[in-house]
Motif scaffolding. Sequence first.
Motif, PDB file in Angstrom:
ATOM      1  N   GLU A   1      34.880  40.079  39.551  1.00  0.00           N
ATOM      2  CA  GLU A   1      34.466  39.861  40.941  1.00  0.00           C
ATOM      3  C   GLU A   1      35.588  39.184  41.742  1.00  0.00           C
ATOM      4  O   GLU A   1      35.921  39.602  42.853  1.00  0.00           O
ATOM      5  CB  GLU A   1      33.189  39.011  40.976  1.00  0.00           C
ATOM      6  N   LYS A   2      36.189  38.151  41.183  1.00  0.00           N
ATOM      7  CA  LYS A   2      37.277  37.444  41.863  1.00  0.00           C
ATOM      8  C   LYS A   2      38.490  38.363  42.023  1.00  0.00           C
ATOM      9  O   LYS A   2      39.138  38.390  43.079  1.00  0.00           O
ATOM     10  CB  LYS A   2      37.659  36.179  41.081  1.00  0.00           C
ATOM     11  N   ALA A   3      38.803  39.140  40.999  1.00  0.00           N
ATOM     12  CA  ALA A   3      39.922  40.089  41.063  1.00  0.00           C
ATOM     13  C   ALA A   3      39.685  41.113  42.165  1.00  0.00           C
ATOM     14  O   ALA A   3      40.603  41.429  42.937  1.00  0.00           O
ATOM     15  CB  ALA A   3      40.112  40.781  39.713  1.00  0.00           C
ATOM     16  N   ASP A   4      38.453  41.608  42.269  1.00  0.00           N
ATOM     17  CA  ASP A   4      38.128  42.577  43.326  1.00  0.00           C
ATOM     18  C   ASP A   4      38.291  41.961  44.718  1.00  0.00           C
ATOM     19  O   ASP A   4      38.772  42.619  45.641  1.00  0.00           O
ATOM     20  CB  ASP A   4      36.699  43.101  43.149  1.00  0.00           C
ATOM     21  N   GLU A   5      37.894  40.695  44.863  1.00  0.00           N
ATOM     22  CA  GLU A   5      38.063  39.995  46.143  1.00  0.00           C
ATOM     23  C   GLU A   5      39.545  39.902  46.529  1.00  0.00           C
ATOM     24  O   GLU A   5      39.904  40.104  47.686  1.00  0.00           O
ATOM     25  CB  GLU A   5      37.489  38.569  46.056  1.00  0.00           C
ATOM     26  N   ILE A   6      40.373  39.579  45.545  1.00  0.00           N
ATOM     27  CA  ILE A   6      41.806  39.432  45.803  1.00  0.00           C
ATOM     28  C   ILE A   6      42.424  40.779  46.170  1.00  0.00           C
ATOM     29  O   ILE A   6      43.198  40.878  47.127  1.00  0.00           O
ATOM     30  CB  ILE A   6      42.520  38.787  44.588  1.00  0.00           C
ATOM     31  N   VAL A   7      42.061  41.830  45.450  1.00  0.00           N
ATOM     32  CA  VAL A   7      42.554  43.178  45.775  1.00  0.00           C
ATOM     33  C   VAL A   7      42.165  43.531  47.203  1.00  0.00           C
ATOM     34  O   VAL A   7      42.993  43.992  47.995  1.00  0.00           O
ATOM     35  CB  VAL A   7      42.010  44.233  44.779  1.00  0.00           C
ATOM     36  N   LYS A   8      40.916  43.302  47.537  1.00  0.00           N
ATOM     37  CA  LYS A   8      40.426  43.620  48.889  1.00  0.00           C
ATOM     38  C   LYS A   8      41.209  42.836  49.948  1.00  0.00           C
ATOM     39  O   LYS A   8      41.620  43.397  50.968  1.00  0.00           O
ATOM     40  CB  LYS A   8      38.933  43.316  48.991  1.00  0.00           C
ATOM     41  N   ALA A   9      41.419  41.564  49.702  1.00  0.00           N
ATOM     42  CA  ALA A   9      42.131  40.718  50.671  1.00  0.00           C
ATOM     43  C   ALA A   9      43.559  41.218  50.892  1.00  0.00           C
ATOM     44  O   ALA A   9      44.026  41.298  52.034  1.00  0.00           O
ATOM     45  CB  ALA A   9      42.146  39.272  50.191  1.00  0.00           C
ATOM     46  N   TYR A  10      44.272  41.566  49.827  1.00  0.00           N
ATOM     47  CA  TYR A  10      45.640  42.081  49.980  1.00  0.00           C
ATOM     48  C   TYR A  10      45.651  43.422  50.706  1.00  0.00           C
ATOM     49  O   TYR A  10      46.489  43.662  51.564  1.00  0.00           O
ATOM     50  CB  TYR A  10      46.344  42.208  48.621  1.00  0.00           C
ATOM     51  N   LYS A  11      44.714  44.285  50.368  1.00  0.00           N
ATOM     52  CA  LYS A  11      44.660  45.599  51.033  1.00  0.00           C
ATOM     53  C   LYS A  11      44.345  45.461  52.519  1.00  0.00           C
ATOM     54  O   LYS A  11      44.885  46.202  53.341  1.00  0.00           O
ATOM     55  CB  LYS A  11      43.640  46.509  50.344  1.00  0.00           C
ATOM     56  N   GLU A  12      43.481  44.517  52.860  1.00  0.00           N
ATOM     57  CA  GLU A  12      43.088  44.340  54.262  1.00  0.00           C
ATOM     58  C   GLU A  12      44.226  43.852  55.148  1.00  0.00           C
ATOM     59  O   GLU A  12      44.164  44.007  56.365  1.00  0.00           O
ATOM     60  CB  GLU A  12      41.890  43.389  54.364  1.00  0.00           C
ATOM     61  N   THR A  13      45.260  43.273  54.568  1.00  0.00           N
ATOM     62  CA  THR A  13      46.396  42.822  55.384  1.00  0.00           C
ATOM     63  C   THR A  13      47.131  44.000  55.998  1.00  0.00           C
ATOM     64  O   THR A  13      47.802  43.854  57.016  1.00  0.00           O
ATOM     65  CB  THR A  13      47.419  42.005  54.568  1.00  0.00           C
ATOM     66  N   GLY A  14      47.029  45.173  55.362  1.00  0.00           N
ATOM     67  CA  GLY A  14      47.739  46.357  55.842  1.00  0.00           C
ATOM     68  C   GLY A  14      49.220  46.345  55.486  1.00  0.00           C
ATOM     69  O   GLY A  14      49.951  47.272  55.825  1.00  0.00           O
ATOM     70  N   ALA A  15      49.655  45.312  54.789  1.00  0.00           N
ATOM     71  CA  ALA A  15      51.082  45.187  54.461  1.00  0.00           C
ATOM     72  C   ALA A  15      51.450  45.844  53.136  1.00  0.00           C
ATOM     73  O   ALA A  15      52.632  46.012  52.846  1.00  0.00           O
ATOM     74  CB  ALA A  15      51.478  43.708  54.421  1.00  0.00           C
ATOM     75  N   TYR A  16      50.455  46.212  52.343  1.00  0.00           N
ATOM     76  CA  TYR A  16      50.736  46.703  50.993  1.00  0.00           C
ATOM     77  C   TYR A  16      50.159  48.096  50.778  1.00  0.00           C
ATOM     78  O   TYR A  16      49.037  48.372  51.169  1.00  0.00           O
ATOM     79  CB  TYR A  16      50.177  45.725  49.957  1.00  0.00           C
ATOM     80  N   THR A  17      50.941  48.935  50.129  1.00  0.00           N
ATOM     81  CA  THR A  17      50.494  50.304  49.851  1.00  0.00           C
ATOM     82  C   THR A  17      49.849  50.407  48.474  1.00  0.00           C
ATOM     83  O   THR A  17      49.049  51.298  48.233  1.00  0.00           O
ATOM     84  CB  THR A  17      51.672  51.290  49.934  1.00  0.00           C
ATOM     85  N   VAL A  18      50.216  49.504  47.570  1.00  0.00           N
ATOM     86  CA  VAL A  18      49.662  49.494  46.214  1.00  0.00           C
ATOM     87  C   VAL A  18      49.218  48.072  45.896  1.00  0.00           C
ATOM     88  O   VAL A  18      50.003  47.129  46.038  1.00  0.00           O
ATOM     89  CB  VAL A  18      50.718  49.945  45.171  1.00  0.00           C
ATOM     90  N   VAL A  19      47.963  47.938  45.473  1.00  0.00           N
ATOM     91  CA  VAL A  19      47.453  46.651  44.997  1.00  0.00           C
ATOM     92  C   VAL A  19      46.581  46.962  43.785  1.00  0.00           C
ATOM     93  O   VAL A  19      45.489  47.514  43.929  1.00  0.00           O
ATOM     94  CB  VAL A  19      46.617  45.902  46.063  1.00  0.00           C
TER      95      VAL A  19
END
Length: 190
Positions: free
Chosen positions: A116-134
């Motif tokens: 659950e925590k890992a999924d939250e972190i993935v979502k947060a990085y993806k939402e920045t729009g700065a990363y193509t792969v997370v």
Amino acid sequence: MKNSIYLALLLSSFSFAQNRQDLEKNAQKMYDASYNMNFVEVLDLTYPKLFDIVPRDKMLEMLNKTFENETYKVRLVFITPKFIISEIKKIEDKTIDVITYTNAMRITFEQKLTQEKADEIVKAYKETGAYTVVNYEKDRNSFYIEGKSTLLAIADVSTDQQWKFVNYDKRRADMMTKIVGENILKALGL
């Protein structure tokens, strides 16, 4: 007269090629220093106006704490960078260029993360729009993150006309305005 014009054009193109060559060489130095976590060299290659906002010793401390602390470690993943160098421009009293390239890092957490925590972190990085792969790497308890990085390369009086760099991040537009100025950012289309 014709010879003078030809000589001026020849010298101008040689100077431009040399300047571009220095830019590429110093961009590679910055990348290598970052990859090797040689933060003193990173700061030596950093545009000095940044230190008017964050003092150099504080910046060194921040880099060390960001890359290794009680919670996680960040390591850059070596990717042979293909620097995309824009047209070198003279804006106000600065020679300036925008360099983009793909960068990758791995963030490894000290404590085992729940899914659950890992999924939250993935979502947060993806939402920045700065990363193509997370990607969460469960077996490593880490995240592999890849995205486009943007460097502003600047040569001016404060750098003795030598190329120095600052990471451009549109999410920190207010700080970038303080470092290079709003007119320059607009002229670069940033």
